[in-house]
Design an enzyme around this catalytic site. Structure first.
Site, PDB file in Angstrom:
ATOM      1  CE  LYS A  59       1.023   1.435   4.358  1.00 51.17           C
ATOM      2  NZ  LYS A  59       1.788   2.593   4.674  1.00 51.17           N
TER       3      LYS A  59
ATOM      4  N   PRO B  78       9.774  -4.452  -0.394  1.00 52.11           N
ATOM      5  CG  PRO B  78      10.618  -2.367  -1.042  1.00 52.11           C
ATOM      6  CD  PRO B  78       9.584  -3.391  -1.380  1.00 52.11           C
TER       7      PRO B  78
ATOM      8  CB  ALA C  85       9.647  -0.316   2.675  1.00 50.87           C
TER       9      ALA C  85
ATOM     10  CB  SER D  37       0.194  -4.920   7.414  1.00 51.57           C
ATOM     11  OG  SER D  37       0.931  -4.232   8.384  1.00 51.57           O
TER      12      SER D  37
ATOM     13  CG  ASP E  18      -0.806   0.046   7.971  1.00 51.47           C
ATOM     14  OD1 ASP E  18      -1.643   0.923   8.254  1.00 51.47           O
ATOM     15  OD2 ASP E  18       0.334   0.292   7.556  1.00 51.47           O
TER      16      ASP E  18
HETATM   17  C1  LIG Z   1       2.510   4.576   9.643  1.00 49.88           C
HETATM   18  C2  LIG Z   1       1.605   3.549   8.998  1.00 49.88           C
HETATM   19  C3  LIG Z   1       0.715   4.252   7.967  1.00 49.88           C
HETATM   20  O1  LIG Z   1       0.013   3.346   7.149  1.00 49.88           O
HETATM   21  O2  LIG Z   1       2.269   2.559   8.247  1.00 49.88           O
HETATM   22  P1  LIG Z   1       3.782   2.037   7.997  1.00 49.88           P
HETATM   23  O3  LIG Z   1       4.727   3.159   7.866  1.00 49.88           O
HETATM   24  O4  LIG Z   1       4.130   1.172   9.189  1.00 49.88           O
HETATM   25  O5  LIG Z   1       3.694   1.237   6.758  1.00 49.88           O
HETATM   26  C4  LIG Z   1       0.694   2.874  10.058  1.00 49.88           C
HETATM   27  O6  LIG Z   1      -0.033   3.843  10.775  1.00 49.88           O
HETATM   28  C5  LIG Z   1       1.441   1.971  11.001  1.00 49.88           C
HETATM   29  O7  LIG Z   1       0.800   0.741  10.995  1.00 49.88           O
HETATM   30  P2  LIG Z   1       1.478  -0.600  11.619  1.00 49.88           P
HETATM   31  O8  LIG Z   1       2.855  -0.763  11.101  1.00 49.88           O
HETATM   32  O9  LIG Z   1       0.498  -1.717  11.374  1.00 49.88           O
HETATM   33  O10 LIG Z   1       1.531  -0.196  13.133  1.00 49.88           O
HETATM   34  P3  LIG Z   1       1.406  -1.052  14.478  1.00 49.88           P
HETATM   35  O11 LIG Z   1       2.222  -2.303  14.340  1.00 49.88           O
HETATM   36  O12 LIG Z   1      -0.018  -1.184  14.861  1.00 49.88           O
HETATM   37  O13 LIG Z   1       2.092  -0.053  15.499  1.00 49.88           O
HETATM   38  C6  LIG Z   1       3.487   0.166  15.561  1.00 49.88           C
HETATM   39  C7  LIG Z   1       3.717   1.330  16.506  1.00 49.88           C
HETATM   40  O14 LIG Z   1       3.396   2.553  15.828  1.00 49.88           O
HETATM   41  C8  LIG Z   1       2.737   3.463  16.686  1.00 49.88           C
HETATM   42  N1  LIG Z   1       1.395   3.777  16.153  1.00 49.88           N
HETATM   43  C9  LIG Z   1       0.849   3.022  15.173  1.00 49.88           C
HETATM   44  C10 LIG Z   1      -0.384   3.337  14.643  1.00 49.88           C
HETATM   45  C11 LIG Z   1      -1.066   4.463  15.168  1.00 49.88           C
HETATM   46  N2  LIG Z   1      -2.253   4.824  14.702  1.00 49.88           N
HETATM   47  N3  LIG Z   1      -0.513   5.203  16.150  1.00 49.88           N
HETATM   48  C12 LIG Z   1       0.721   4.875  16.648  1.00 49.88           C
HETATM   49  O15 LIG Z   1       1.215   5.577  17.535  1.00 49.88           O
HETATM   50  C13 LIG Z   1       2.670   2.801  18.051  1.00 49.88           C
HETATM   51  O16 LIG Z   1       3.791   3.243  18.771  1.00 49.88           O
HETATM   52  C14 LIG Z   1       2.819   1.319  17.732  1.00 49.88           C
HETATM   53  O17 LIG Z   1       3.430   0.616  18.776  1.00 49.88           O
HETATM   54  N1  LIG Z   2       5.839 -11.063   6.852  1.00 56.55           N
HETATM   55  C1  LIG Z   2       6.694 -10.084   7.141  1.00 56.55           C
HETATM   56  N2  LIG Z   2       7.312  -9.415   6.163  1.00 56.55           N
HETATM   57  C2  LIG Z   2       8.165  -8.394   6.460  1.00 56.55           C
HETATM   58  N3  LIG Z   2       8.480  -7.998   7.711  1.00 56.55           N
HETATM   59  C3  LIG Z   2       7.890  -8.623   8.720  1.00 56.55           C
HETATM   60  C4  LIG Z   2       6.972  -9.684   8.485  1.00 56.55           C
HETATM   61  N4  LIG Z   2       6.518 -10.094   9.676  1.00 56.55           N
HETATM   62  C5  LIG Z   2       7.114  -9.335  10.613  1.00 56.55           C
HETATM   63  N5  LIG Z   2       7.958  -8.460  10.057  1.00 56.55           N
HETATM   64  C6  LIG Z   2       8.736  -7.455  10.818  1.00 56.55           C
HETATM   65  O1  LIG Z   2       8.000  -6.235  10.723  1.00 56.55           O
HETATM   66  C7  LIG Z   2       8.868  -5.124  10.526  1.00 56.55           C
HETATM   67  C8  LIG Z   2       8.135  -4.096   9.620  1.00 56.55           C
HETATM   68  O2  LIG Z   2       8.022  -4.656   8.368  1.00 56.55           O
HETATM   69  P1  LIG Z   2       7.055  -4.206   7.156  1.00 56.55           P
HETATM   70  O3  LIG Z   2       5.676  -4.652   7.379  1.00 56.55           O
HETATM   71  O4  LIG Z   2       7.738  -4.689   5.923  1.00 56.55           O
HETATM   72  O5  LIG Z   2       7.183  -2.632   7.169  1.00 56.55           O
HETATM   73  P2  LIG Z   2       6.232  -1.378   7.378  1.00 56.55           P
HETATM   74  O6  LIG Z   2       5.455  -1.590   8.655  1.00 56.55           O
HETATM   75  O7  LIG Z   2       7.165  -0.226   7.437  1.00 56.55           O
HETATM   76  O8  LIG Z   2       5.364  -1.260   6.196  1.00 56.55           O
HETATM   77  C9  LIG Z   2      10.148  -5.693   9.929  1.00 56.55           C
HETATM   78  O9  LIG Z   2      11.249  -5.082  10.504  1.00 56.55           O
HETATM   79  C10 LIG Z   2      10.115  -7.182  10.232  1.00 56.55           C
HETATM   80  O10 LIG Z   2      11.059  -7.571  11.198  1.00 56.55           O
END
Ligand SMILES: C[C@@](CO)(OP(=O)(O)O)[C@H](O)COP(=O)(O)OP(=O)(O)OC[C@H]1O[C@@H](n2ccc(N)nc2=O)[C@H](O)[C@@H]1O
Ligand SMILES: Nc1ncnc2c1ncn2[C@@H]1O[C@H](COP(=O)(O)OP(=O)(O)O)[C@@H](O)[C@H]1O
Length: 289
Positions: free
Chosen positions: A10, A94, A97, A103, A136
Site C-alpha cells: 500500500k 521491501p 519500508a 501487514s 494496517d
Molecule cells: C505509519 C503507517 C501508515 O500506514 O504505516 P507504515 O509506515 O508502518 O507502513 C501505520 O499507521 C502503522 O501501521 P502498523 O505498522 O500496522 O503499526 P502497528 O504495528 O499497529 O504499530 C506500531 C507502533 O506505531 C505506533 N502507532 C501506530 C499506529 C497508530 N495509529 N498510532 C501509533 O502511535 C505505536 O507506537 C505502535 O506501537
Molecule cells: N511477513 C513479514 N514481512 C516483512 N516484515 C515482517 C513480516 N513479519 C514481521 N515483520 C517485521 O515487521 C517489521 C516491519 O516490516 P514491514 O511490514 O515490511 O514494514 P512497514 O510496517 O514499514 O510497512 C520488519 O522489521 C520485520 O522484522
C-alpha cells in the site's frame, strides 16, 4: 491441499494525525491504496499441529515475530484448528519500508486460511481479527482504496483513484514506525486536506490527487534521514508529477501519467538508489484476485 494469496503493498496518499490517544496510539485519518507490487503467500497443509514460516529473505523473521505467523496463530487458537500449516512468503515488497508488506502478508494469510480451513468468516470479521495484529492489517484484508480512521482499523471504502504509474524508491535505511510517531509534534503540524483527497478520488481527478498528497509523518522522517529528502528532490527533478513519502517511510513514491516520463524517472533514480520499482496504481478491491 495448498493455495496461493496475493499480498499487495500500500501507499498512503494522505496521512493525518489528529491527536495522541490515552492508549499510546495516534488517532489517524489516512487514504490508503494498493499498488501492483505484491508478495505471494503459499499456504499448505502439513502433518503435525505447528505453523512453519519459509522465506528466502533474511530480513523476514521465520517465527512468532512474523505477522503471517501471528495471523495463523490467532485463527488456530480462536477456532480450535488442530492442523499444521506451512506459510511460504515470496517477498517482493521491501521490508520495513512504509509499504505494509508484513501487514499485507498477515492479511493474505487470514484470507487464505479462511479458505483452507473453511472457516466461513466474512471480510469484515477477518478485518476485525487483523486489527489485533497491527493497525494496517484491516485495510490490507480488503485492499483497494479506503479512508482509514481510528488507529487505522476503521475502514470506509473508496473508489479506485485515476490510473497512473507509481515509482517507488527505498533508501537503504530502516525506520521504526513507533519512533517516528513518538517524535511527532502534533501542535506544529501542517495537516493534509483529507476530505479534499476523498473528493479528488471520487471525481477521478488526477491533478487534484497530485495536488492533495500529504503526510504529517514526512517532516519527522525527513529531518532524521536527509537521504529521504534527497530522493524526493531527485524524483521531482526527473519529472514526477507529485512526490510523497509513504507511511512512516523511508520509501518515497512519485506519481506520473506518461510512460516515457516514468521510464526517465526510473532510469535516473537507479543511479542513486538500489531499490526502485515502477508499478501501476491498483486501488480496486477486485485486484486481490
Ligand atoms: C505509519 C503507517 C501508515 O500506514 O504505516 P507504515 O509506515 O508502518 O507502513 C501505520 O499507521 C502503522 O501501521 P502498523 O505498522 O500496522 O503499526 P502497528 O504495528 O499497529 O504499530 C506500531 C507502533 O506505531 C505506533 N502507532 C501506530 C499506529 C497508530 N495509529 N498510532 C501509533 O502511535 C505505536 O507506537 C505502535 O506501537
Ligand atoms: N511477513 C513479514 N514481512 C516483512 N516484515 C515482517 C513480516 N513479519 C514481521 N515483520 C517485521 O515487521 C517489521 C516491519 O516490516 P514491514 O511490514 O515490511 O514494514 P512497514 O510496517 O514499514 O510497512 C520488519 O522489521 C520485520 O522484522
Amino acid at each position: 491441499m495448498k493455495l496461493m494469496e496475493k499480498a499487495p503493498a500500500k501507499i498512503n496518499l494522505a496521512l493525518d494525525v489528529l491527536f495522541k490517544r490515552p492508549d499510546g496510539y495516534h488517532e489517524v485519518e489516512m487514504i490508503m491504496t494498493t499498488v501492483d507490487l505484491a508478495d505471494r503467500i503459499e499456504l499448505k497443509e502439513i502433518k503435525g499441529n505447528h505453523i512453519q514460516i519459509l522465506s528466502h529473505n533474511r530480513f523476514v523473521p521465520d517465527d512468532h515475530r512474523n505477522l503471517a505467523y501471528q495471523a495463523a496463530f490467532i485463527l488456530k487458537e480462536r477456532f480450535g484448528i488442530n492442523k499444521g500449516v506451512s506459510i511460504t512468503i515470496e517477498k517482493n515488497i521491501p521490508v520495513a519500508a512504509g509499504l505494509a508488506g508484513g501487514s499485507s502478508d498477515a492479511a493474505a494469510t487470514l484470507r487464505g486460511l479462511n479458505r483452507l480451513w473453511k472457516l466461513g468468516l466474512s471480510m469484515d470479521e477477518l478485518a476485525e481479527i487483523g486489527a489485533e495484529i497491527g493497525s494496517d492489517v484491516s485495510f490490507c484484508v480488503y485492499g483497494g482504496t479506503a479512508l482509514a480512521r481510528g488507529r487505522g482499523e476503521k475502514i470506509t471504502h473508496l473508489p479506485a483513484p485515476p490510473k497512473c504509474w507509481v515509482i517507488l524508491a527505498k533508501p537503504t535505511i530502516g525506520v521504526s514506525t513507533a519512533d517516528i510517531y513518538k517524535r511527532l509534534q502534533i501542535a506544529k503540524m501542517e495537516h493534509p486536506d483529507v476530505p479534499g483527497m476523498i473528493s479528488a478520488i471520487k471525481e477521478s481527478s488526477y491533478q487534484d490527487v497530485c495536488q492533495g498528497l500529504g503526510n504529517v509523518l514526512e517532516q519527522v522522517t525527513l529531518q532524521l534521514y536527509p537521504e529521504v529528502a534527497n530522493i524526493k528532490d531527485q524524483m521531482k527533478t526527473f519529472g514526477a508529477d507529485s512526490v510523497l513519502m509513504s507511511g512512516s517511510g523511508p520509501t518515497v513514491f512519485g506519481l506520473v501519467e506518461h510512460d516515457s516520463r516514468m521510464q526517465r524517472i526510473y532510469n535516473g533514480l537507479r543511479g542513486f538508489c538500489d531499490q526502485v520499482y515502477a508499478v501501476r496504481l491498483l486501488g480496486d478491491r477486485n485486484d486481490l484476485e
